[in-house]
Motif scaffolding. Structure first.
Motif, PDB file in Angstrom:
ATOM      1  N   UNK A 537       0.841  -1.194   0.000  1.00 18.72           N
ATOM      2  CA  UNK A 537       0.000   0.000   0.000  1.00 18.72           C
ATOM      3  C   UNK A 537       0.874   1.241   0.000  1.00 18.72           C
ATOM      4  N   UNK A 538       0.475   2.243  -0.771  1.00 16.29           N
ATOM      5  CA  UNK A 538       1.158   3.532  -0.769  1.00 16.29           C
ATOM      6  C   UNK A 538       0.583   4.393   0.345  1.00 16.29           C
ATOM      7  N   UNK A 539       1.426   5.188   0.996  1.00 16.02           N
ATOM      8  CA  UNK A 539       0.996   5.960   2.164  1.00 16.02           C
ATOM      9  C   UNK A 539      -0.188   6.874   1.889  1.00 16.02           C
ATOM     10  N   UNK A 540      -0.325   7.379   0.650  1.00 15.15           N
ATOM     11  CA  UNK A 540      -1.403   8.312   0.347  1.00 15.15           C
ATOM     12  C   UNK A 540      -2.752   7.627   0.205  1.00 15.15           C
ATOM     13  N   UNK A 541      -2.777   6.311   0.339  1.00  9.30           N
ATOM     14  CA  UNK A 541      -4.039   5.584   0.311  1.00  9.30           C
ATOM     15  C   UNK A 541      -4.703   5.776   1.669  1.00  9.30           C
ATOM     16  N   UNK A 542      -5.399   6.900   1.815  1.00 13.02           N
ATOM     17  CA  UNK A 542      -5.937   7.317   3.117  1.00 13.02           C
ATOM     18  C   UNK A 542      -7.309   6.695   3.349  1.00 13.02           C
ATOM     19  N   UNK A 543      -7.318   5.395   3.627  1.00 11.98           N
ATOM     20  CA  UNK A 543      -8.569   4.704   3.907  1.00 11.98           C
ATOM     21  C   UNK A 543      -8.319   3.615   4.929  1.00 11.98           C
ATOM     22  N   UNK A 544      -9.325   2.859   5.236  1.00  7.49           N
ATOM     23  CA  UNK A 544      -9.286   1.925   6.359  1.00  7.49           C
ATOM     24  C   UNK A 544      -8.306   0.772   6.177  1.00  7.49           C
ATOM     25  N   UNK A 545      -7.350   0.661   7.097  1.00 10.25           N
ATOM     26  CA  UNK A 545      -6.470  -0.511   7.106  1.00 10.25           C
ATOM     27  C   UNK A 545      -7.235  -1.728   7.626  1.00 10.25           C
ATOM     28  N   UNK A 546      -8.192  -1.492   8.513  1.00 11.61           N
ATOM     29  CA  UNK A 546      -8.965  -2.558   9.148  1.00 11.61           C
ATOM     30  C   UNK A 546      -9.837  -3.305   8.144  1.00 11.61           C
ATOM     31  N   UNK A 547     -10.370  -2.581   7.158  1.00 10.30           N
ATOM     32  CA  UNK A 547     -11.305  -3.186   6.204  1.00 10.30           C
ATOM     33  C   UNK A 547     -10.627  -3.732   4.949  1.00 10.30           C
ATOM     34  N   UNK A 548      -9.314  -3.580   4.867  1.00 10.00           N
ATOM     35  CA  UNK A 548      -8.580  -3.991   3.666  1.00 10.00           C
ATOM     36  C   UNK A 548      -7.575  -5.100   3.988  1.00 10.00           C
ATOM     37  N   UNK A 549      -7.102  -5.814   2.959  1.00  7.14           N
ATOM     38  CA  UNK A 549      -6.124  -6.884   3.198  1.00  7.14           C
ATOM     39  C   UNK A 549      -4.829  -6.343   3.798  1.00  7.14           C
TER      40      UNK A 549
END
Length: 631
Positions: A537-549
């Motif tokens: 994952x790239x740092x600018x992917x500002x979304x949920x770590x909990x809901x993603x692989x």
């Protein structure tokens, strides 16, 4: 599904009470109970320490999963089989202590708080990491997980978030149960503030103090909105520690001192930057005692004191032992540059410390009044007025040759505690307004104590009803927050609260409303199954770590990883080498709001643009320039 989560939460909450009550009875052999609310609040807080310690201990043996997690919760129910325990429960809940009007008002206040928080925890900000951490522990049945490619925050102490695992282990990624855990800390905090103020003053002032703490945006809607998530466990622990230190002094009570030390110990199980608050409270609480060395000797000679106190400190130390086992650094990442852990360098460690920022003593003195006002904590403003008014108080008594020693010393103690706790926070990290809610319980009681003292004593008003009315009116000024919904922070509506209670809203609704990008991301990942195992994952992917692989993350600051080494950010070829060394060939980025798998050679062109030497601190809310510039 929602009703089951609510039922299990109630089952968990009562388990806390039973476990805490057994510890409370063990320590408190004289069976001193200041009042019902305080007894319940302290039992819940002690029970939380016990249950969280039990759950965390399971992770050391690879048992951090069902049925062991819930088995530990059930274990506390054996207390019911003890005749004396049943009698104690009966005394607490079916005692002759009647419910007066303010007590009924407090119960209504708590019911409103619960109702307005019947909503799923919105996975944002640092909370995403804590939810993700608990998911990771449950998936591996252990807390001994994590590597250089993980967000550094999964390694820091997360005392308040451990019970999230109980919900995750049963309901997967449904976040209603974790939000109820978040809410439980606020209920405990409010109980303690109400109970102690009622004991020291009366029920009306207690209602006012609890209103001061509840009608605060960061407290009232914590987690049930887009951004605000406050660690209310710290609020409860700080307040319980402070009033027990005072009661230990005023009553010359070793029991209260032991309770204060137990609650203080758990600050370091929550956040690193509470280290100065921990030290200040520990020292301040001991030096105010009458013959503190004698009390310490008394504690060390008594198993009813030393055993629970030793257990509390041992459970706190487990967090640092876990870190050492996984990373080689007890306080990762604070010493990782010096120790060379996970490819950290001394320079990187130093820059991160500057970015987070601590406030030096001289600047703290200069901006102390600003720091009481800026975060929007209403009772903190009254504390500031109190600080400025104290010289007038002393002048009045010197002039009249009067000195009510007990009242003045108590007021000075609480004002001193307020200032010292604020200093402790600022010496570590001061820029996050949520941190100023940590002493909100102390601020609230201090405000009520000061306002009552000012109106009755300074203005010579003898009738109690006048200060009561004034203080209640002042404390309820923020009650309009009950009806607020939507707006910038996306607070839930009353209709949504009702729908959660009626089992009409579930996590799919929350994802659609607050994380609409998640289904598209998961679809794209599904279409690229051949690439996911060699991606990051790239740092600018500002979304949920909990809901993603769970995949490696590339991040320089805030969610720091060393997937790319510190010095490698200088050149694209070094970045590519680091990524290939970790088996990464693809980087997941957003391009035109669409997730794409970018080859590492192309991704390196964006990664190399990271600035390793920022000019300003991490947060800037329009502060004076000298507070945010990094020299």
């Amino acid at each position: 599904m929602n009703q089951l989560q609510l039922i299990l939460f109630v089952f968990y909450f009562f388990s806390l009470f039973l476990g805490g009550m057994s510890i409370y009875s063990f320590i408190n052999r004289s069976h001193i109970r200041l009042n019902r609310a305080l007894c319940i609040g302290e039992s819940l807080l002690l029970g939380s320490i016990l249950v969280i310690g039990e759950l965390f201990s399971l992770s050391f043996f690879g048992l951090y999963k069902n049925p062991y997690l819930w088995g530990m919760v059930c274990l506390n129910y054996v207390v019911i089989f003890n005749k004396n325990s049943r009698k104690l429960i009966k005394d607490i809940f079916i005692s002759r202590q009647g419910f007066d009007v303010p007590s009924v008002g407090f119960i209504i206040l708590i019911l409103i708080l619960i109702f307005r928080n019947l909503y799923f925890l919105i996975d944002v900000d640092s909370l995403s990491t804590y939810l993700f951490t608990q998911r990771l522990w449950v998936e591996h049945a252990s807390s001994f997980v994590g590597q250089a490619t993980h967000d550094m925050r999964i390694f820091v102490p997360q005392f308040d978030a451990v019970p999230y695992s109980l919900g995750i282990s049963v309901f997967g990624q449904e976040t209603l149960f974790p939000h109820l855990i978040n809410l439980s800390w606020r209920i405990i905090s409010a109980l303690l503030v109400f109970g102690y103020t009622k004991y020291r003053l009366n029920s009306y002032y207690a209602l006012a103090a609890s209103a001061f703490i509840v009608f605060n945006d960061h407290f009232f809607y914590s987690g049930a909105n887009q951004w605000v998530v406050v660690n209310a466990a710290v609020i409860a622990l700080i307040f319980a520690a402070v009033y027990n230190f005072w009661e230990a002094k005023s009553k010359n009570s070793t029991t209260h001192l032991v309770l204060a030390l137990i609650f203080t110990s758990q600050l370091l199980a929550n956040k690193y930057y509470l280290i100065f608050t921990f030290i200040i409270l520990f020292v301040f609480g001991l030096i105010i005692q009458y013959k503190p060395l004698n009390k310490i000797k008394e504690i060390l000679k008594d198993k009813n004191y030393i055993f629970p106190l030793g257990l509390a400190f041992s459970l706190m130390i487990l967090w640092y032992l876990k870190n050492y086992i996984v990373t080689g650094d007890f306080v990762y990442p604070l010493l990782s540059g010096r120790l060379g852990v996970f490819d950290w360098t001394l320079e990187q460690q130093g820059v991160l410390a500057q970015l987070i920022g601590s406030m030096k003593p001289l600047k703290l003195i200069k901006y102390i009044s600003f720091l009481f006002i800026w975060p929007g904590v209403i009772p903190a403003k009254y504390v500031l007025v109190c600080i400025f008014s104290l010289p007038l108080v002393f002048l009045k008594y010197i002039y009249k040759k009067e000195f009510v020693k007990e009242e003045i010393s108590e007021l000075c103690f609480w004002v001193g505690a307020s200032i010292l706790i604020l200093c402790g926070l600022c010496f570590a990290a001061w820029q996050d307004p949520r941190a100023y809610r940590f002493p909100i319980g102390v601020f609230s009681f201090t405000s009520v104590l000061f306002l009552r003292f000012s109106i009755k004593t300074m203005l010579n008003i003898k009738k109690e009803i006048i200060p009561v009315i004034i203080i209640i009116v002042l404390s309820f000024q923020g009650c309009g927050i009950i009806y607020k919904s939507g707006v910038i922070d996306r607070r839930p509506t009353i209709r949504e609260n009702i729908d959660v209670a009626l089992n009409k809203i579930h996590m799919d609704y929350i994802i659609e409303k607050h994380h609409s990008e998640i289904p598209d991301i998961l679809d794209i990942i599904s279409e690229n199954k051949d690439k996911i195992d060699s991606s990051a994952w790239f740092t600018e992917l500002n979304t949920s770590a909990f809901l993603l692989p769970d995949r490696p993350r590339i991040s320089l600051f805030c969610t720091t990883t060393t997937t790319v080494k510190w010095d490698s950010y200088a050149r694209e070829d070094l970045i590519i080498d680091d990524l290939r060394e970790k088996g990464i060939e693809w980087v997941m980025m957003f391009k035109d709001k669409v997730l794409v798998f970018v080859p590492i050679k192309q991704a390196a062109e964006d990664i190399v643009k990271f600035d390793r030497f920022p000019k300003k601190t991490m947060f800037d809310y329009g502060f004076p320039e000298e507070l945010t510039l990094i020299y």
